[in-house]
Write a protein that holds these residues in place. Structure first.
Motif, short mmCIF file in Angstrom:
data_model
loop_
_atom_site.label_atom_id
_atom_site.label_comp_id
_atom_site.label_asym_id
_atom_site.label_seq_id
_atom_site.Cartn_x
_atom_site.Cartn_y
_atom_site.Cartn_z
N PRO A 460 0.84 -1.22 0.00
CA PRO A 460 0.00 0.00 0.00
C PRO A 460 0.87 1.26 0.00
N GLU A 461 0.30 2.36 -0.44
CA GLU A 461 1.06 3.61 -0.51
C GLU A 461 1.44 4.13 0.86
N SER A 462 0.75 3.70 1.89
CA SER A 462 1.07 4.17 3.24
C SER A 462 2.34 3.54 3.80
N GLU A 463 2.80 2.45 3.17
CA GLU A 463 4.01 1.80 3.66
C GLU A 463 5.24 2.52 3.08
N ARG A 464 5.95 3.20 3.94
CA ARG A 464 7.16 3.93 3.58
C ARG A 464 8.31 3.46 4.48
N PRO A 465 9.55 3.57 4.01
CA PRO A 465 10.68 3.22 4.90
C PRO A 465 10.73 4.14 6.11
N LEU A 466 11.19 3.59 7.21
CA LEU A 466 11.34 4.40 8.41
C LEU A 466 12.42 5.46 8.19
N LEU A 494 18.13 -3.66 2.21
CA LEU A 494 17.09 -4.03 3.16
C LEU A 494 16.44 -2.77 3.73
N TYR A 495 15.08 -2.75 3.70
CA TYR A 495 14.30 -1.63 4.23
C TYR A 495 13.37 -2.16 5.33
N VAL A 496 13.00 -1.24 6.22
CA VAL A 496 12.03 -1.54 7.29
C VAL A 496 10.93 -0.49 7.23
N THR A 497 9.68 -0.96 7.13
CA THR A 497 8.52 -0.06 7.17
C THR A 497 7.78 -0.28 8.47
N ILE A 569 14.98 -3.17 13.62
CA ILE A 569 14.02 -4.25 13.30
C ILE A 569 13.40 -4.81 14.58
N ASN A 570 14.22 -4.99 15.59
CA ASN A 570 13.71 -5.54 16.86
C ASN A 570 12.73 -4.58 17.51
N ALA A 571 13.04 -3.28 17.48
CA ALA A 571 12.13 -2.29 18.09
C ALA A 571 10.80 -2.25 17.35
#
Length: 587
Positions: A460-466, A494-497, A569-571
């Motif tokens: 979805p468009e709401s998912e952006r990288p932190l 590697l990205y985290v959203t 990632i853990n947080a």
């Protein structure tokens, strides 16, 4: 039988049967030689051989043709054996001759090199002799050529001039023989450039050089530590005595002789220490560091760890030296004008005072100020850091001077701020360009190298990288469920959203998401740090993630910022699980 054949082959008149010229009768040229009958002389030995031959012929005639053919066969066999033996001997002689020829060639090369070396030496000697002759002739001709030649004297004084020339020549020759060696030292010669051979990289040599550097800097560090102990009054009695002696010498103008005397005393003490005396002249007691004996047999892991430690020390040392040099350069290049301005005003004041004040008064003022600054002002500033940050001008200038790295970071930050400001001034309703999506809250564009973020990963468009991982972390995905090499290891980012963990493969085509990997954070069953190669030291550079859809945990390895990525990632994983449990307390 063989002897019989040889005699038949070589039968005829022998050489010794001819009449020798020395034994020929004495005859004149007019006498006829036709009447003289030449009778061959037959010796006793030849008569016996003739008898043996006749006896053998008779026996052969009696024996018949059969015995003669058998004898011929025996002779051919023996001849073949003899020929075979001669061939073997010839082959051996050929081998030995080849060996001797090779040795002679080697010796001849050595001899030729020696001859060339002797020729070069003789040429060098000849050149030196020629140079000496040219110098001698130039020295002999130069004095006679320097003065102007007077008008030609009358012919009556020619003998006196010749006598003067001979005296001058003898004097110049004596002068050259006496001081020619010293004159040749002033000959100009081209500088010889020697190229030093570089040694290959070795862990043992690297650690040894670092230890040598540390031992070389030890006297300097000890001297600086003693000065700091004097300034901070580590030993009250020693600092008080040093302050009184220095101020007395500075007031009487003996500061420079005092320092020279201290240098002489220190050299004398070093001489006694070198002779075996146990003398310790230090305000701060020296702490002897334990020296580990070098190990000869090191494992691969120990060698790698040793290289890493030495490389880290070298990196920190070079970094400190680079910071000092860059600060000095930026101070003189007006990078910080308000700091360089203080130095500029101080130099002008020192110049004017050096022109107006007498040197004795100027030396007195400088010596007294240096003593008060070193023993009293620095002690107060070290004891009171707030006063130092407000009134210690050299400390303020040095701490506020930027390095080139800091200037680069400042310029990049300024550029990013300008770009952000320019983007915020744009129209809110304007459409973003292709491959770029706009964040409604902050006005920030999020995209990857291959297009818009949510389109690449089908999210979805709401998912952006932190914010922490806007550019992602470079790593490689090790999928141990796959067996083919192309699917087993993939390089990418590697990205985290907020809800997903996204891996973009660098080998995937534009618009294709087959090789990309998207993991939902709520589906992660196990998350831990992982060490890909157990041989390497340290805790590793990978993160292991287990999900229900994989039999073996996936590993994101070769990650330089592994600890930072794991914490993020853990947080986020903990946050998502906490929100899920809060939303569904029954589960």
């Amino acid at each position: 039988m063989r002897r019989h054949l040889e005699r038949i082959r070589f039968r005829g008149q022998r050489r010794d049967e001819f009449l020798d010229l020395a034994e020929s009768p004495n005859t004149s040229d007019t006498e006829s030689t036709e009447d003289v009958v030449l009778k061959p002389r037959v010796s006793v030995r030849e008569a016996e051989e003739l008898r043996e031959v006749e006896g053998e012929q008779q026996s052969d005639a009696q024996a018949g043709p059969g015995s003669f053919s058998a004898a011929l066969q025996d002779d051919t066999k023996t001849d073949l054996n003899e020929v075979k033996g001669h061939l073997e001997i010839a082959l051996l002689e050929k081998h030995f001759l080849q060996e001797e020829l090779r040795k002679l060639k080697e010796e001849s090369n050595v001899e030729s090199l020696r001859q060339e070396l002797e020729k070069e030496r003789s040429r060098c000697l000849e050149l030196e002799q020629k140079v000496n002759e040219v110098l001698r002739s130039s020295l002999e001709d130069s004095p006679s050529q320097t003065p102007r030649a007077p008008p030609p004297p009358p012919p009556a004084a020619s003998s006196t001039e010749k006598q003067k020339d001979t005296l001058f020549d003898s004097f110049s020759k004596w002068l050259y023989d006496r001081f020619g060696v010293y004159i040749e030292d002033f000959r100009f010669q081209p500088e010889e450039h020697t190229v030093e051979t570089e040694e290959p990289l070795s862990a043992k040599r690297l650690t040894e050089n670092m230890r040598r550097l540390k031992r070389g800097f030890k006297p300097v560090t000890n001297f600086m530590r003693n000065l700091s102990a004097l300034s901070s009054w580590y030993s009250v009695y020693t600092s008080a005595i040093a302050f009184i002696v220095y101020m007395y010498a500075a007031c009487n103008g003996w500061a420079i002789p005092m320092f020279l005397f201290l240098a002489i005393v220190r050299l004398s003490l070093n001489y006694l220490i070198a002779r075996g005396w146990r003398i310790q002249w230090s305000i701060v007691p020296e702490v002897s560091e334990p020296v580990e004996p070098p190990k000869e047999d090191l494992t691969v892991s120990e060698k790698f760890q040793l290289v890493l430690d030495v490389a880290q020390k070298a990196q920190n040392l070079f970094g400190r030296m680079a910071n000092i040099l860059e600060k000095i350069k930026n101070l003189f290049m007006w990078v910080q004008p308000e700091l360089t301005q203080k130095l500029y005003i101080g130099l002008w004041m020192a110049f004017i005072s050096s022109c107006l004040l007498p040197y004795k008064l100027l030396g007195f003022l400088i010596g007294v100020y240096a003593g008060i600054k070193f023993f009293i002002i620095d002690f107060i500033f070290k004891s009171c850091p707030k006063l130092r940050q407000r009134f210690d001008t050299p400390f303020i200038i040095w701490t506020n001077l930027p390095t080139d790295l800091q200037l680069k970071e400042r310029s990049s930050t300024t550029m990013s701020r300008r770009v952000t400001a320019a983007g915020s001034r744009g129209s809110v309703g304007a459409a973003a360009p292709l491959g770029v999506s706009r964040d409604e809250d902050g006005g920030r564009n999020y995209s990857t190298k291959r297009g818009t973020f949510h389109e690449v990963f089908s999210l979805p468009e709401s998912e952006r990288p932190l914010t922490v991982c806007e550019n992602g972390w470079r790593c490689c995905l090790i999928n141990r469920d796959r067996k083919t090499p192309t699917d087993y290891i993939r390089n990418g980012v590697l990205y985290v959203t907020e809800n997903y963990l996204c891996f973009e493969s660098s080998s995937s085509r534009s618009g294709s998401s087959k090789r990309n990997k998207v993991i939902k954070l709520t589906e992660i069953t196990d998350l831990q740090k992982y060490k890909v190669l157990s041989v390497l030291p340290g805790s590793g550079m990978g993160i292991s993630i287990a999900t229900p859809s994989t039999q073996k945990p996936m590993v994101f390895g070769a990650m330089i910022h592994r600890d930072e990525a794991f914490d993020v990632i853990n947080a986020q994983y903990t946050k998502i699980n906490t929100m899920a449990t809060a939303a569904n307390p029954e589960t």
